[in-house]
Scaffold this motif. Sequence first.
Motif, PDB file in Angstrom:
ATOM      1  N   LYS A 160      18.229  15.662   2.340  1.00  0.00           N
ATOM      2  CA  LYS A 160      17.222  14.647   2.081  1.00  0.00           C
ATOM      3  C   LYS A 160      15.956  15.196   1.449  1.00  0.00           C
ATOM      4  CE  LYS A 160      18.792  11.341   5.502  1.00  0.00           C
ATOM      5  NZ  LYS A 160      18.828  11.166   6.943  1.00  0.00           N
ATOM      6  N   CYS A 161      15.988  16.427   1.068  1.00  0.00           N
ATOM      7  CA  CYS A 161      14.780  16.994   0.488  1.00  0.00           C
ATOM      8  C   CYS A 161      14.453  16.336  -0.845  1.00  0.00           C
ATOM      9  CB  CYS A 161      14.957  18.493   0.283  1.00  0.00           C
ATOM     10  SG  CYS A 161      13.461  19.252  -0.365  1.00  0.00           S
ATOM     11  N   ILE A 162      13.157  16.106  -1.074  1.00  0.00           N
ATOM     12  CA  ILE A 162      12.727  15.482  -2.335  1.00  0.00           C
ATOM     13  C   ILE A 162      13.033  16.363  -3.538  1.00  0.00           C
ATOM     14  CG2 ILE A 162      10.905  14.004  -1.389  1.00  0.00           C
ATOM     15  CD1 ILE A 162       8.949  16.317  -2.500  1.00  0.00           C
ATOM     16  N   SER A 163      13.253  17.641  -3.297  1.00  0.00           N
ATOM     17  CA  SER A 163      13.583  18.543  -4.404  1.00  0.00           C
ATOM     18  C   SER A 163      14.981  18.244  -4.945  1.00  0.00           C
ATOM     19  CB  SER A 163      13.524  20.005  -3.941  1.00  0.00           C
ATOM     20  OG  SER A 163      14.611  20.275  -3.063  1.00  0.00           O
ATOM     21  N   GLY A 164      15.783  17.540  -4.120  1.00  0.00           N
ATOM     22  CA  GLY A 164      17.151  17.239  -4.529  1.00  0.00           C
ATOM     23  C   GLY A 164      18.072  18.430  -4.408  1.00  0.00           C
ATOM     24  N   GLN A 195      12.286  29.250   1.947  1.00  0.00           N
ATOM     25  CA  GLN A 195      12.125  28.148   2.887  1.00  0.00           C
ATOM     26  C   GLN A 195      11.209  27.106   2.263  1.00  0.00           C
ATOM     27  OE1 GLN A 195      10.649  29.080   6.831  1.00  0.00           O
ATOM     28  NE2 GLN A 195      11.827  27.393   7.673  1.00  0.00           N
ATOM     29  N   CYS A 196      11.659  25.868   2.295  1.00  0.00           N
ATOM     30  CA  CYS A 196      10.982  24.779   1.604  1.00  0.00           C
ATOM     31  C   CYS A 196       9.799  24.248   2.413  1.00  0.00           C
ATOM     32  CB  CYS A 196      11.992  23.675   1.367  1.00  0.00           C
ATOM     33  SG  CYS A 196      11.340  22.263   0.492  1.00  0.00           S
ATOM     34  N   ASP A 197       8.688  23.995   1.727  1.00  0.00           N
ATOM     35  CA  ASP A 197       7.509  23.423   2.381  1.00  0.00           C
ATOM     36  C   ASP A 197       7.720  21.957   2.726  1.00  0.00           C
ATOM     37  OD1 ASP A 197       6.097  25.755   2.245  1.00  0.00           O
ATOM     38  OD2 ASP A 197       5.124  25.250   0.342  1.00  0.00           O
ATOM     39  N   ASN A 198       8.605  21.291   1.999  1.00  0.00           N
ATOM     40  CA  ASN A 198       8.819  19.848   2.208  1.00  0.00           C
ATOM     41  C   ASN A 198       9.738  19.548   3.376  1.00  0.00           C
ATOM     42  OD1 ASN A 198       7.260  18.699  -0.024  1.00  0.00           O
ATOM     43  ND2 ASN A 198       8.717  19.806  -1.297  1.00  0.00           N
ATOM     44  N   CYS A 199      10.880  20.235   3.398  1.00  0.00           N
ATOM     45  CA  CYS A 199      11.882  19.862   4.406  1.00  0.00           C
ATOM     46  C   CYS A 199      12.082  20.929   5.483  1.00  0.00           C
ATOM     47  CB  CYS A 199      13.217  19.555   3.721  1.00  0.00           C
ATOM     48  SG  CYS A 199      13.975  20.995   2.965  1.00  0.00           S
ATOM     49  N   GLY A 200      11.575  22.113   5.264  1.00  0.00           N
ATOM     50  CA  GLY A 200      11.729  23.169   6.261  1.00  0.00           C
ATOM     51  C   GLY A 200      13.059  23.890   6.205  1.00  0.00           C
ATOM     52  N   TRP A 202      16.274  25.743   3.872  1.00  0.00           N
ATOM     53  CA  TRP A 202      16.285  26.801   2.852  1.00  0.00           C
ATOM     54  C   TRP A 202      17.014  26.323   1.608  1.00  0.00           C
ATOM     55  CZ3 TRP A 202      14.139  31.773   3.585  1.00  0.00           C
ATOM     56  CH2 TRP A 202      13.554  31.952   4.855  1.00  0.00           C
ATOM     57  N   HIS A 203      16.507  26.717   0.452  1.00  0.00           N
ATOM     58  CA  HIS A 203      17.121  26.358  -0.836  1.00  0.00           C
ATOM     59  C   HIS A 203      17.336  27.609  -1.682  1.00  0.00           C
ATOM     60  CE1 HIS A 203      16.035  22.277   0.114  1.00  0.00           C
ATOM     61  NE2 HIS A 203      14.756  22.425  -0.129  1.00  0.00           N
ATOM     62  N   PHE A 204      18.146  27.434  -2.740  1.00  0.00           N
ATOM     63  CA  PHE A 204      18.268  28.473  -3.766  1.00  0.00           C
ATOM     64  C   PHE A 204      17.090  28.361  -4.725  1.00  0.00           C
ATOM     65  CE2 PHE A 204      23.223  28.165  -3.890  1.00  0.00           C
ATOM     66  CZ  PHE A 204      23.281  28.841  -2.687  1.00  0.00           C
TER      67      PHE A 204
HETATM   68 ZN   LIG Z   1      13.346  21.170   0.721  1.00  0.00          ZN
END
Ligand SMILES: [Zn+2]
Length: 84
Positions: free
Chosen positions: A4-8, A42-47, A49-51
């Motif tokens: 559900k991260c806004i980053s998609g 680690q993403c600031d939006n969803c907490g 981890w992303h590539f």
């Molecule tokens: Zn995220």
Amino acid sequence: MSDKCISGKKCFESEELAEEALIQNHIRNNYRGGEGPVNVYQCDNCGYWHFTSKGDKSEKLRDPEVLEFIERERRAFDWERKLR
Ligand SMILES: [Zn+2]
């Protein structure tokens, strides 16, 4: 786990899982000349981890043992694909 991260971007629950997936990603895609994801963050939006394809290469992707593992697995994967 959610996506559900806004980053998609695909979300991973931990750094370990993200790095494992990063290695698998490199096995399945034969990236050349700095293409493809190079690290996890680690993403600031969803907490989660992303590539990321920007910045420095992950320590894992600089580890000769890991690189050897990727090469070996990639060959096995290519071979498997030819048999299908
Ligand atoms: Zn995220």
